[in-house]
Design a protein around this motif. Structure first.
Motif, PDB file in Angstrom:
ATOM      1  N   LEU A 169      -5.654  56.171  85.686  1.00 19.43           N
ATOM      2  CA  LEU A 169      -5.666  56.986  86.900  1.00 19.43           C
ATOM      3  C   LEU A 169      -5.084  58.371  86.616  1.00 19.43           C
ATOM      4  CD1 LEU A 169      -6.131  57.128  89.990  1.00 19.43           C
ATOM      5  CD2 LEU A 169      -3.752  56.337  90.258  1.00 19.43           C
ATOM      6  N   ILE A 170      -4.001  58.424  85.840  1.00 25.59           N
ATOM      7  CA  ILE A 170      -3.413  59.719  85.492  1.00 25.59           C
ATOM      8  C   ILE A 170      -4.419  60.565  84.708  1.00 25.59           C
ATOM      9  CG2 ILE A 170      -1.611  60.853  84.128  1.00 25.59           C
ATOM     10  CD1 ILE A 170       0.219  58.534  84.792  1.00 25.59           C
ATOM     11  N   GLN A 171      -5.107  59.948  83.753  1.00 26.31           N
ATOM     12  CA  GLN A 171      -6.109  60.677  82.979  1.00 26.31           C
ATOM     13  C   GLN A 171      -7.209  61.217  83.886  1.00 26.31           C
ATOM     14  OE1 GLN A 171      -6.517  61.234  79.196  1.00 26.31           O
ATOM     15  NE2 GLN A 171      -7.439  62.776  80.530  1.00 26.31           N
ATOM     16  N   ASP A 172      -7.679  60.394  84.817  1.00 29.23           N
ATOM     17  CA  ASP A 172      -8.718  60.844  85.741  1.00 29.23           C
ATOM     18  C   ASP A 172      -8.221  62.010  86.590  1.00 29.23           C
ATOM     19  OD1 ASP A 172     -10.430  58.907  84.811  1.00 29.23           O
ATOM     20  OD2 ASP A 172     -10.033  57.486  86.444  1.00 29.23           O
ATOM     21  N   TYR A 173      -6.996  61.914  87.076  1.00 35.07           N
ATOM     22  CA  TYR A 173      -6.453  62.999  87.897  1.00 35.07           C
ATOM     23  C   TYR A 173      -6.257  64.280  87.078  1.00 35.07           C
ATOM     24  CZ  TYR A 173      -5.566  60.251  92.136  1.00 35.07           C
ATOM     25  OH  TYR A 173      -5.698  59.519  93.285  1.00 35.07           O
ATOM     26  N   CYS A 174      -5.884  64.144  85.810  1.00 35.80           N
ATOM     27  CA  CYS A 174      -5.774  65.337  84.946  1.00 35.80           C
ATOM     28  C   CYS A 174      -7.127  66.046  84.848  1.00 35.80           C
ATOM     29  CB  CYS A 174      -5.292  64.939  83.551  1.00 35.80           C
ATOM     30  SG  CYS A 174      -3.527  64.577  83.437  1.00 35.80           S
ATOM     31  N   ASP A 175      -8.203  65.265  84.824  1.00 39.16           N
ATOM     32  CA  ASP A 175      -9.541  65.839  84.687  1.00 39.16           C
ATOM     33  C   ASP A 175      -9.995  66.558  85.953  1.00 39.16           C
ATOM     34  OD1 ASP A 175      -9.739  64.888  82.108  1.00 39.16           O
ATOM     35  OD2 ASP A 175     -10.794  63.058  82.668  1.00 39.16           O
ATOM     36  N   ILE A 176      -9.554  66.093  87.127  1.00 38.27           N
ATOM     37  CA  ILE A 176     -10.102  66.639  88.373  1.00 38.27           C
ATOM     38  C   ILE A 176      -9.076  67.386  89.214  1.00 38.27           C
ATOM     39  CG2 ILE A 176     -11.816  64.787  88.474  1.00 38.27           C
ATOM     40  CD1 ILE A 176     -10.174  63.543  90.761  1.00 38.27           C
ATOM     41  N   ALA A 177      -7.823  67.472  88.763  1.00 42.41           N
ATOM     42  CA  ALA A 177      -6.767  68.071  89.595  1.00 42.41           C
ATOM     43  C   ALA A 177      -7.127  69.476  90.064  1.00 42.41           C
ATOM     44  CB  ALA A 177      -5.443  68.085  88.827  1.00 42.41           C
ATOM     45  N   ALA A 178      -7.741  70.264  89.184  1.00 43.86           N
ATOM     46  CA  ALA A 178      -8.067  71.647  89.543  1.00 43.86           C
ATOM     47  C   ALA A 178      -9.139  71.731  90.619  1.00 43.86           C
ATOM     48  CB  ALA A 178      -8.516  72.416  88.304  1.00 43.86           C
ATOM     49  N   GLU A 179      -9.852  70.631  90.853  1.00 43.66           N
ATOM     50  CA  GLU A 179     -10.927  70.634  91.844  1.00 43.66           C
ATOM     51  C   GLU A 179     -10.471  70.121  93.207  1.00 43.66           C
ATOM     52  OE1 GLU A 179     -14.113  68.374  90.123  1.00 43.66           O
ATOM     53  OE2 GLU A 179     -13.845  69.323  88.170  1.00 43.66           O
ATOM     54  N   LEU A 180      -9.230  69.656  93.316  1.00 41.15           N
ATOM     55  CA  LEU A 180      -8.708  69.145  94.584  1.00 41.15           C
ATOM     56  C   LEU A 180      -7.881  70.239  95.248  1.00 41.15           C
ATOM     57  CD1 LEU A 180      -7.633  65.544  93.499  1.00 41.15           C
ATOM     58  CD2 LEU A 180      -9.853  66.346  94.320  1.00 41.15           C
TER      59      LEU A 180
END
Length: 266
Positions: A169-180
């Motif tokens: 989940l942390i890896q996924d959030y690292c990938d999309i954080a800039a888009e939220l």
């Protein structure tokens, strides 16, 4: 679909931050009063629109995948779109493949290879911050561009599955954080992290994290690119030592998965 943050990272890393045609680094140094200027652009090989240059039959996911994008400077992006007769799909794919091979060769044969080094402008953390709430971990994720982790060996299968889900989940959030961008999206991310933190605490696991400030440099003498790295560790409470921020252990206190992270480090 839009180009995802993960896809952008792949494109820029494969290209070494350089235009695939002229191989110029597509970031200029900053000044005393301004940030660095970025003139790199992710260009489509097969066009997104039906009437665009090199239009073809690709579904939405393939159109915006890293295999259909090439990093170019703004000058050459315009040139390939203005001259699609010369810059065909096959020619651009060949240019991209050769440039990626050239970028890899820099790391193998030259002293100017890309590497990560500690940023001297920041103290390097030595102690993990004890994380018990989703908000501080989410703030760390948003400020990072890469992620590393550690977990213990010899875990029960159920515990290992839970920890791997949490790290995924942390890896996924690292990938999309800039888009939220919205408050709701950020709050939902915090709640998702909090749910796993609570489940890990119930099984007496502690989560520690810090952000290490690094620089991505290529040995050319130019100023490095900031590359903050998030490190997350999950350990049984019985294996951890609770300290203050200076690293001094708290006397006569045993680690607990419920210790407030504002007060202690692990």
């Amino acid at each position: 679909m839009a180009v995802s943050e993960k896809t952008r990272k792949i494109i820029w890393c494969e290209a070494g931050g350089r235009c695939a045609i002229c191989r110029v680094q597509v970031v200029t140094p900053g000044t005393d009063c301004d940030d660095p200027s970025v003139f790199g652009e992710e260009a489509h090989i097969v066009a997104r629109s039906k009437g665009g240059p090199r239009a073809g039959l690709l579904d939405d996911a393939a159109i915006d995948s890293h295999t259909n994008l090439v990093l170019l400077c703004s000058k050459h992006h315009k040139q390939i779109d203005d001259q699609p007769g010369y810059y065909t799909v096959d020619r651009l794919r060949e240019i991209k493949a050769k440039h990626a091979a050239w970028t890899r060769s820099l790391g193998e044969a030259t002293p100017g290879r890309l590497k990560l080094v500690p940023d001297p402008a920041f103290p390097q953390p030595r102690i993990l911050k004890l994380i018990t709430r989703g908000n501080p971990l989410w703030n760390m994720i948003k400020s990072s561009v890469t992620f590393e982790y550690a977990l213990p060996d010899g875990l029960a299968e159920e515990d290992e599955d839970l920890i791997l889900e949490f790290l995924g989940l942390i890896q996924d959030y690292c990938d999309i954080a800039a888009e939220l961008h919205s408050v709701r999206e950020n709050r939902d991310a915090e709640k998702g992290l909090q749910s796993y933190l609570s489940r890990l605490a119930e099984r007496t696991f502690l989560v520690g994290a810090f952000v290490r400030h690094m620089l991505l440099i290529d040995g050319s003498g130019q100023e490095g690119t900031p590359w903050p790295m998030l490190r997350v560790e999950v350990q049984p409470a019985s294996h951890a030592t609770i300290t203050d921020e200076s690293g001094r252990p708290y006397p006569n206190k045993q680690p607990s998965a419920g210790v407030p992270d504002e007060e202690k480090s692990a």
